[in-house]
Design an enzyme around this catalytic site. Sequence first.
Site, PDB file in Angstrom:
ATOM      1  NE  ARG A 245      -4.294  -1.315   0.195  1.00 25.19           N
ATOM      2  CZ  ARG A 245      -4.418  -2.392  -0.590  1.00 25.19           C
ATOM      3  NH1 ARG A 245      -3.456  -2.710  -1.441  1.00 25.19           N
ATOM      4  NH2 ARG A 245      -5.520  -3.123  -0.553  1.00 25.19           N
ATOM      5  CD  GLU A 274      -3.053   3.339  -5.379  1.00 24.70           C
ATOM      6  OE1 GLU A 274      -4.100   2.698  -5.603  1.00 24.70           O
ATOM      7  OE2 GLU A 274      -2.048   2.835  -4.870  1.00 24.70           O
ATOM      8  CG  HIS A 293      -3.463  -0.675  -6.620  1.00 27.43           C
ATOM      9  ND1 HIS A 293      -3.837   0.010  -5.485  1.00 27.43           N
ATOM     10  CD2 HIS A 293      -3.507  -1.989  -6.280  1.00 27.43           C
ATOM     11  CE1 HIS A 293      -4.110  -0.854  -4.507  1.00 27.43           C
ATOM     12  NE2 HIS A 293      -3.919  -2.070  -4.980  1.00 27.43           N
TER      13      HIS A 293
END
Length: 341
Positions: A245, A274, A293
Amino acid sequence: MGRGEIDPLKPKVIISAQLRDEVKEALRRLLNDVADVRFLTNWSSRDSLEEVMEAEALIALHEYVDESLLRHASKLKVVSRFGVGYDRIDVKACTKRGIYVTYTPNVLSNAVAELTFALMLCLSRRIMESDKYVRTKWAKAGRCAFPLREDLAGKTLGIIGLGRIGTEVARRAKAFRMRIIYYDKIRRLNTEKDLGVEHVSLDELLRTSDFVSIHVPLTPETTSLIGEEELKKMKRTAYIINTSRGPVIDEDALCRALEERWIAGAGLDVFTKEPLPLDSPLIKMKNVVLTPHMGTHTVETRHLMMSTVAEDVRRALTGKTPLNLVPEQKDVFPLKRKEGI
Ligand code: NAD
Protein backbone atom coordinates in the site's frame (compact mmCIF):
# COMPACT_ATOMS: atom_id res chain seq x y z
CA MET A 1 -38.20 -9.80 -14.80
CA GLY A 2 -35.91 -7.38 -16.71
CA ARG A 3 -32.47 -6.23 -15.56
CA GLY A 4 -33.54 -2.78 -14.42
CA GLU A 5 -36.45 -4.01 -12.34
CA ILE A 6 -36.19 -4.74 -8.65
CA ASP A 7 -37.30 -8.12 -7.37
CA PRO A 8 -38.79 -7.29 -3.95
CA LEU A 9 -38.30 -10.85 -2.72
CA LYS A 10 -34.58 -11.09 -3.34
CA PRO A 11 -31.93 -9.60 -1.05
CA LYS A 12 -30.17 -6.55 -2.51
CA VAL A 13 -26.46 -6.72 -3.25
CA ILE A 14 -24.49 -3.60 -4.15
CA ILE A 15 -21.34 -4.06 -6.20
CA SER A 16 -18.71 -1.37 -6.54
CA ALA A 17 -19.07 0.24 -9.95
CA GLN A 18 -15.29 0.77 -9.85
CA LEU A 19 -14.80 -2.90 -10.72
CA ARG A 20 -14.18 -3.72 -14.37
CA ASP A 21 -17.32 -4.32 -16.41
CA GLU A 22 -16.52 -7.97 -17.04
CA VAL A 23 -15.97 -8.57 -13.30
CA LYS A 24 -19.22 -6.82 -12.38
CA GLU A 25 -21.19 -8.78 -14.96
CA ALA A 26 -19.63 -12.08 -13.90
CA LEU A 27 -20.46 -11.36 -10.25
CA ARG A 28 -24.01 -10.52 -11.29
CA ARG A 29 -24.26 -13.85 -13.11
CA LEU A 30 -22.84 -15.74 -10.14
CA LEU A 31 -25.29 -14.17 -7.69
CA ASN A 32 -28.35 -13.62 -9.85
CA ASP A 33 -30.31 -16.59 -8.55
CA VAL A 34 -30.11 -15.50 -4.90
CA ALA A 35 -29.83 -11.72 -5.11
CA ASP A 36 -30.94 -8.58 -6.85
CA VAL A 37 -27.60 -7.07 -7.93
CA ARG A 38 -26.97 -3.34 -8.35
CA PHE A 39 -23.83 -1.40 -9.31
CA LEU A 40 -23.19 1.82 -7.43
CA THR A 41 -20.57 4.46 -8.22
CA ASN A 42 -20.34 6.20 -4.88
CA TRP A 43 -22.17 4.51 -2.09
CA SER A 44 -21.22 7.15 0.47
CA SER A 45 -23.08 9.90 -1.37
CA ARG A 46 -26.47 11.12 -0.18
CA ASP A 47 -28.07 10.03 -3.46
CA SER A 48 -27.10 6.43 -2.75
CA LEU A 49 -28.53 6.27 0.77
CA GLU A 50 -31.79 4.67 -0.26
CA GLU A 51 -29.98 1.83 -2.02
CA VAL A 52 -27.52 1.36 0.88
CA MET A 53 -30.43 1.20 3.36
CA GLU A 54 -31.86 -1.76 1.47
CA ALA A 55 -28.60 -3.61 0.85
CA GLU A 56 -27.83 -6.93 2.52
CA ALA A 57 -24.39 -7.21 0.93
CA LEU A 58 -21.74 -4.78 -0.29
CA ILE A 59 -18.93 -5.87 -2.60
CA ALA A 60 -16.17 -3.29 -2.21
CA LEU A 61 -13.15 -2.48 -4.33
CA HIS A 62 -11.52 0.72 -3.00
CA GLU A 63 -14.53 2.18 -1.17
CA TYR A 64 -14.58 3.06 2.51
CA VAL A 65 -17.04 1.24 4.73
CA ASP A 66 -17.17 3.15 7.99
CA GLU A 67 -19.54 4.18 10.79
CA SER A 68 -21.12 6.95 8.74
CA LEU A 69 -22.15 4.44 6.07
CA LEU A 70 -23.03 1.58 8.41
CA ARG A 71 -25.39 3.83 10.36
CA HIS A 72 -27.70 3.75 7.34
CA ALA A 73 -27.17 0.12 6.37
CA SER A 74 -29.43 -1.60 8.85
CA LYS A 75 -30.09 -4.66 6.68
CA LEU A 76 -26.43 -5.33 5.90
CA LYS A 77 -25.19 -8.89 6.51
CA VAL A 78 -21.85 -8.92 4.76
CA VAL A 79 -19.17 -6.61 3.39
CA SER A 80 -17.02 -8.49 0.92
CA ARG A 81 -13.72 -6.92 -0.08
CA PHE A 82 -12.62 -7.74 -3.62
CA GLY A 83 -8.96 -8.02 -2.59
CA VAL A 84 -6.91 -8.81 0.47
CA GLY A 85 -6.13 -5.41 2.00
CA TYR A 86 -9.10 -4.26 4.08
CA ASP A 87 -7.64 -1.06 5.50
CA ARG A 88 -10.67 0.92 4.27
CA ILE A 89 -13.21 -1.23 6.08
CA ASP A 90 -14.00 -0.54 9.72
CA VAL A 91 -14.00 -4.17 10.87
CA LYS A 92 -14.73 -3.27 14.50
CA ALA A 93 -17.84 -1.31 13.56
CA CYS A 94 -19.03 -4.16 11.31
CA THR A 95 -18.42 -6.77 14.01
CA LYS A 96 -20.35 -4.70 16.55
CA ARG A 97 -23.32 -4.82 14.21
CA GLY A 98 -22.97 -8.53 13.46
CA ILE A 99 -21.90 -7.87 9.87
CA TYR A 100 -19.44 -10.31 8.28
CA VAL A 101 -16.33 -8.90 6.62
CA THR A 102 -14.77 -11.16 4.01
CA TYR A 103 -11.74 -10.84 1.73
CA THR A 104 -9.89 -12.89 -0.88
CA PRO A 105 -6.64 -14.15 0.67
CA ASN A 106 -4.31 -16.73 -0.97
CA VAL A 107 -5.94 -16.71 -4.42
CA LEU A 108 -4.08 -13.55 -5.43
CA SER A 109 -0.66 -14.16 -3.90
CA ASN A 110 0.89 -15.64 -7.06
CA ALA A 111 -0.17 -12.68 -9.18
CA VAL A 112 1.24 -10.10 -6.76
CA ALA A 113 4.46 -12.08 -6.30
CA GLU A 114 4.89 -12.29 -10.07
CA LEU A 115 4.40 -8.54 -10.43
CA THR A 116 6.95 -7.99 -7.67
CA PHE A 117 9.47 -10.01 -9.67
CA ALA A 118 8.54 -8.23 -12.88
CA LEU A 119 9.36 -4.92 -11.17
CA MET A 120 12.64 -6.29 -9.79
CA LEU A 121 13.71 -7.53 -13.20
CA CYS A 122 12.67 -4.28 -14.88
CA LEU A 123 14.90 -2.43 -12.43
CA SER A 124 17.87 -4.80 -12.44
CA ARG A 125 17.98 -5.21 -16.24
CA ARG A 126 16.55 -1.76 -17.15
CA ILE A 127 13.91 -3.38 -19.35
CA MET A 128 11.97 -0.14 -19.94
CA GLU A 129 15.06 1.72 -21.14
CA SER A 130 16.26 -1.29 -23.16
CA ASP A 131 12.98 -1.39 -25.03
CA LYS A 132 13.31 2.31 -25.83
CA TYR A 133 16.93 1.77 -26.88
CA VAL A 134 15.93 -0.88 -29.44
CA ARG A 135 13.22 1.39 -30.85
CA THR A 136 15.43 4.48 -31.13
CA LYS A 137 19.17 3.81 -30.96
CA TRP A 138 20.28 0.21 -31.49
CA ALA A 139 20.17 0.15 -35.30
CA LYS A 140 22.05 3.46 -35.52
CA ALA A 141 24.64 2.34 -32.97
CA GLY A 142 25.29 -0.85 -34.97
CA ARG A 143 26.09 -2.83 -31.83
CA CYS A 144 24.66 -2.95 -28.33
CA ALA A 145 26.24 -0.10 -26.42
CA PHE A 146 23.68 -0.37 -23.64
CA PRO A 147 25.38 -0.36 -20.21
CA LEU A 148 25.89 -3.66 -18.37
CA ARG A 149 23.36 -4.36 -15.60
CA GLU A 150 23.06 -6.65 -12.62
CA ASP A 151 22.22 -10.29 -11.82
CA LEU A 152 19.58 -11.13 -9.27
CA ALA A 153 21.44 -14.36 -8.46
CA GLY A 154 23.67 -13.90 -5.43
CA LYS A 155 21.93 -10.68 -4.36
CA THR A 156 20.17 -10.23 -1.02
CA LEU A 157 16.40 -9.76 -1.05
CA GLY A 158 14.90 -8.25 2.11
CA ILE A 159 11.21 -9.01 2.48
CA ILE A 160 9.22 -6.82 4.86
CA GLY A 161 6.16 -8.87 5.85
CA LEU A 162 6.54 -12.60 5.26
CA GLY A 163 2.83 -13.41 5.04
CA ARG A 164 1.04 -15.00 2.09
CA ILE A 165 2.44 -12.73 -0.64
CA GLY A 166 5.84 -12.27 1.00
CA THR A 167 6.22 -16.06 1.14
CA GLU A 168 5.37 -16.42 -2.57
CA VAL A 169 7.99 -13.77 -3.31
CA ALA A 170 10.50 -15.75 -1.22
CA ARG A 171 9.69 -18.93 -3.17
CA ARG A 172 10.47 -17.17 -6.43
CA ALA A 173 13.60 -15.56 -5.02
CA LYS A 174 14.88 -18.98 -4.03
CA ALA A 175 14.48 -20.17 -7.63
CA PHE A 176 16.42 -17.06 -8.71
CA ARG A 177 19.21 -18.10 -6.32
CA MET A 178 18.97 -15.00 -4.16
CA ARG A 179 19.84 -14.81 -0.47
CA ILE A 180 16.59 -14.08 1.39
CA ILE A 181 16.18 -12.23 4.68
CA TYR A 182 12.95 -10.96 6.19
CA TYR A 183 11.50 -8.72 8.84
CA ASP A 184 8.06 -9.49 10.27
CA LYS A 185 6.46 -8.88 13.63
CA ILE A 186 5.81 -12.64 13.71
CA ARG A 187 8.62 -15.20 13.31
CA ARG A 188 7.76 -17.58 10.45
CA LEU A 189 9.73 -20.61 11.62
CA ASN A 190 8.25 -23.08 9.11
CA THR A 191 9.01 -20.81 6.17
CA GLU A 192 12.49 -20.18 7.55
CA LYS A 193 13.09 -23.94 7.50
CA ASP A 194 11.34 -24.66 4.18
CA LEU A 195 12.84 -21.83 2.16
CA GLY A 196 16.02 -21.07 4.05
CA VAL A 197 15.05 -17.50 4.84
CA GLU A 198 16.57 -15.65 7.78
CA HIS A 199 14.74 -13.39 10.25
CA VAL A 200 16.53 -10.07 10.89
CA SER A 201 15.71 -6.69 12.40
CA LEU A 202 14.30 -3.99 10.12
CA ASP A 203 17.53 -2.08 10.60
CA GLU A 204 19.69 -4.99 9.41
CA LEU A 205 17.35 -5.71 6.51
CA LEU A 206 17.59 -2.14 5.27
CA ARG A 207 21.36 -1.96 5.64
CA THR A 208 22.16 -5.25 3.92
CA SER A 209 19.54 -5.82 1.21
CA ASP A 210 20.14 -5.22 -2.49
CA PHE A 211 16.38 -5.35 -3.03
CA VAL A 212 13.80 -4.46 -0.38
CA SER A 213 10.26 -5.66 -1.09
CA ILE A 214 7.30 -4.59 1.05
CA HIS A 215 4.37 -6.91 1.80
CA VAL A 216 2.80 -5.67 5.06
CA PRO A 217 -0.84 -4.54 5.32
CA LEU A 218 -1.59 -0.85 5.81
CA THR A 219 -2.25 -0.28 9.51
CA PRO A 220 -1.50 2.59 11.90
CA GLU A 221 1.75 0.72 12.74
CA THR A 222 2.89 0.36 9.14
CA THR A 223 1.92 3.84 7.93
CA SER A 224 5.22 5.54 6.95
CA LEU A 225 7.12 2.45 8.15
CA ILE A 226 9.69 3.48 5.56
CA GLY A 227 10.61 7.15 5.88
CA GLU A 228 13.71 9.29 5.45
CA GLU A 229 15.64 7.59 8.24
CA GLU A 230 14.94 4.11 6.86
CA LEU A 231 15.73 5.07 3.25
CA LYS A 232 19.04 6.56 4.36
CA LYS A 233 19.98 3.23 5.92
CA MET A 234 19.67 1.46 2.55
CA LYS A 235 22.66 0.85 0.26
CA ARG A 236 23.09 3.46 -2.45
CA THR A 237 22.95 0.58 -4.95
CA ALA A 238 19.73 -0.89 -3.54
CA TYR A 239 16.22 -0.88 -4.97
CA ILE A 240 12.90 -0.70 -3.13
CA ILE A 241 9.76 -2.42 -4.41
CA ASN A 242 6.32 -1.65 -3.07
CA THR A 243 3.30 -3.72 -4.08
CA SER A 244 1.57 -3.41 -0.67
CA ARG A 245 0.00 0.00 0.00
CA GLY A 246 1.33 3.46 -0.90
CA PRO A 247 1.25 5.04 2.57
CA VAL A 248 3.61 2.35 3.96
CA ILE A 249 6.37 4.47 2.38
CA ASP A 250 6.59 8.21 3.04
CA GLU A 251 6.33 9.21 -0.62
CA ASP A 252 7.95 12.64 -0.20
CA ALA A 253 10.97 11.05 1.46
CA LEU A 254 11.08 8.42 -1.29
CA CYS A 255 11.10 11.12 -3.98
CA ARG A 256 14.04 12.82 -2.25
CA ALA A 257 15.83 9.47 -1.92
CA LEU A 258 15.42 8.83 -5.64
CA GLU A 259 16.30 12.35 -6.75
CA GLU A 260 19.34 12.59 -4.51
CA ARG A 261 20.36 8.97 -5.17
CA TRP A 262 20.33 7.74 -1.58
CA ILE A 263 19.09 4.54 -3.29
CA ALA A 264 19.36 3.26 -6.87
CA GLY A 265 15.70 3.01 -7.79
CA ALA A 266 12.15 1.94 -7.00
CA GLY A 267 9.44 -0.29 -8.44
CA LEU A 268 6.02 0.91 -7.37
CA ASP A 269 2.55 -0.50 -7.92
CA VAL A 270 0.89 1.51 -5.14
CA PHE A 271 0.94 5.18 -4.18
CA THR A 272 -0.23 7.55 -1.48
CA LYS A 273 -2.73 9.05 -3.92
CA GLU A 274 -4.22 6.85 -6.64
CA PRO A 275 -4.39 7.33 -9.56
CA LEU A 276 -0.88 8.80 -9.28
CA PRO A 277 -1.24 12.50 -10.23
CA LEU A 278 0.58 13.47 -13.42
CA ASP A 279 2.43 16.21 -11.55
CA SER A 280 3.98 13.70 -9.13
CA PRO A 281 7.79 13.94 -9.28
CA LEU A 282 7.84 10.14 -9.69
CA ILE A 283 6.40 10.45 -13.20
CA LYS A 284 9.56 12.04 -14.60
CA MET A 285 12.12 9.90 -12.80
CA LYS A 286 14.15 7.45 -14.83
CA ASN A 287 15.14 5.25 -11.92
CA VAL A 288 11.59 4.16 -11.14
CA VAL A 289 9.20 1.68 -12.72
CA LEU A 290 5.54 2.42 -12.15
CA THR A 291 2.44 0.24 -12.51
CA PRO A 292 -1.19 1.26 -11.84
CA HIS A 293 -2.07 -0.79 -8.73
CA MET A 294 -2.44 -3.91 -10.85
CA GLY A 295 -1.01 -6.60 -8.59
CA THR A 296 -4.01 -8.90 -9.06
CA HIS A 297 -4.80 -8.02 -12.67
CA THR A 298 -4.51 -11.42 -14.31
CA VAL A 299 -7.36 -13.38 -15.84
CA GLU A 300 -6.80 -16.41 -13.64
CA THR A 301 -6.55 -14.47 -10.39
CA ARG A 302 -9.57 -12.29 -11.13
CA HIS A 303 -11.64 -15.44 -11.77
CA LEU A 304 -10.58 -16.91 -8.45
CA MET A 305 -11.31 -13.63 -6.67
CA MET A 306 -14.76 -13.44 -8.26
CA SER A 307 -15.74 -16.95 -7.25
CA THR A 308 -14.39 -16.41 -3.72
CA VAL A 309 -16.41 -13.22 -3.26
CA ALA A 310 -19.56 -14.65 -4.84
CA GLU A 311 -19.43 -17.80 -2.72
CA ASP A 312 -18.99 -15.84 0.51
CA VAL A 313 -21.81 -13.41 -0.30
CA ARG A 314 -24.05 -16.33 -1.24
CA ARG A 315 -23.27 -18.04 2.07
CA ALA A 316 -23.99 -14.89 4.09
CA LEU A 317 -27.30 -14.36 2.30
CA THR A 318 -28.39 -17.95 2.82
CA GLY A 319 -27.65 -18.14 6.54
CA LYS A 320 -24.19 -19.72 6.40
CA THR A 321 -20.92 -18.36 7.74
CA PRO A 322 -18.66 -17.12 4.91
CA LEU A 323 -15.45 -19.07 4.40
CA ASN A 324 -13.05 -16.13 4.12
CA LEU A 325 -13.69 -13.95 7.14
CA VAL A 326 -10.98 -11.42 7.99
CA PRO A 327 -8.79 -12.72 10.87
CA GLU A 328 -10.37 -10.36 13.43
CA GLN A 329 -13.73 -12.11 12.92
CA LYS A 330 -12.62 -15.75 12.84
CA ASP A 331 -13.38 -16.29 16.55
CA VAL A 332 -16.44 -14.06 16.52
CA PHE A 333 -18.24 -16.02 13.82
CA PRO A 334 -16.82 -19.56 13.92
CA LEU A 335 -17.78 -21.96 11.12
CA LYS A 336 -20.39 -24.46 12.20
CA ARG A 337 -19.84 -28.16 11.49
CA LYS A 338 -23.39 -28.68 10.31
CA GLU A 339 -22.65 -26.32 7.39
CA GLY A 340 -20.74 -29.20 5.84
CA ILE A 341 -17.22 -27.76 6.14
P1 NAD B 1 -0.68 -11.30 5.08
O1 NAD B 1 -1.54 -10.87 6.21
O2 NAD B 1 -0.65 -12.74 4.70
O3 NAD B 1 0.84 -10.85 5.34
C1 NAD B 1 1.20 -9.66 5.94
C2 NAD B 1 2.42 -9.90 6.81
O4 NAD B 1 2.83 -8.64 7.35
C3 NAD B 1 2.16 -10.83 8.00
O5 NAD B 1 3.15 -11.83 8.06
C4 NAD B 1 2.21 -9.91 9.21
O6 NAD B 1 2.68 -10.54 10.37
C5 NAD B 1 3.16 -8.83 8.72
N1 NAD B 1 2.99 -7.56 9.44
C6 NAD B 1 1.83 -6.93 9.74
N2 NAD B 1 2.09 -5.79 10.41
C7 NAD B 1 3.42 -5.72 10.55
C8 NAD B 1 4.30 -4.78 11.17
N3 NAD B 1 3.83 -3.69 11.79
N4 NAD B 1 5.62 -5.03 11.12
C9 NAD B 1 6.11 -6.15 10.53
N5 NAD B 1 5.34 -7.07 9.93
C10 NAD B 1 4.01 -6.85 9.94
O7 NAD B 1 -1.12 -10.41 3.83
P2 NAD B 1 -0.85 -10.71 2.28
O8 NAD B 1 -1.97 -11.51 1.72
O9 NAD B 1 0.54 -11.18 2.11
O10 NAD B 1 -1.02 -9.22 1.70
C11 NAD B 1 -0.16 -8.17 2.11
C12 NAD B 1 -0.64 -6.84 1.60
O11 NAD B 1 -0.44 -6.73 0.21
C13 NAD B 1 -2.17 -6.60 1.75
O12 NAD B 1 -2.52 -6.18 3.05
C14 NAD B 1 -2.44 -5.54 0.70
O13 NAD B 1 -2.38 -4.26 1.27
C15 NAD B 1 -1.30 -5.72 -0.31
N6 NAD B 1 -1.82 -6.15 -1.62
C16 NAD B 1 -1.59 -5.38 -2.72
C17 NAD B 1 -2.06 -5.78 -3.97
C18 NAD B 1 -1.78 -4.98 -5.20
O14 NAD B 1 -2.59 -5.01 -6.11
N7 NAD B 1 -0.67 -4.30 -5.29
C19 NAD B 1 -2.80 -6.95 -4.08
C20 NAD B 1 -3.01 -7.73 -2.95
C21 NAD B 1 -2.52 -7.32 -1.71
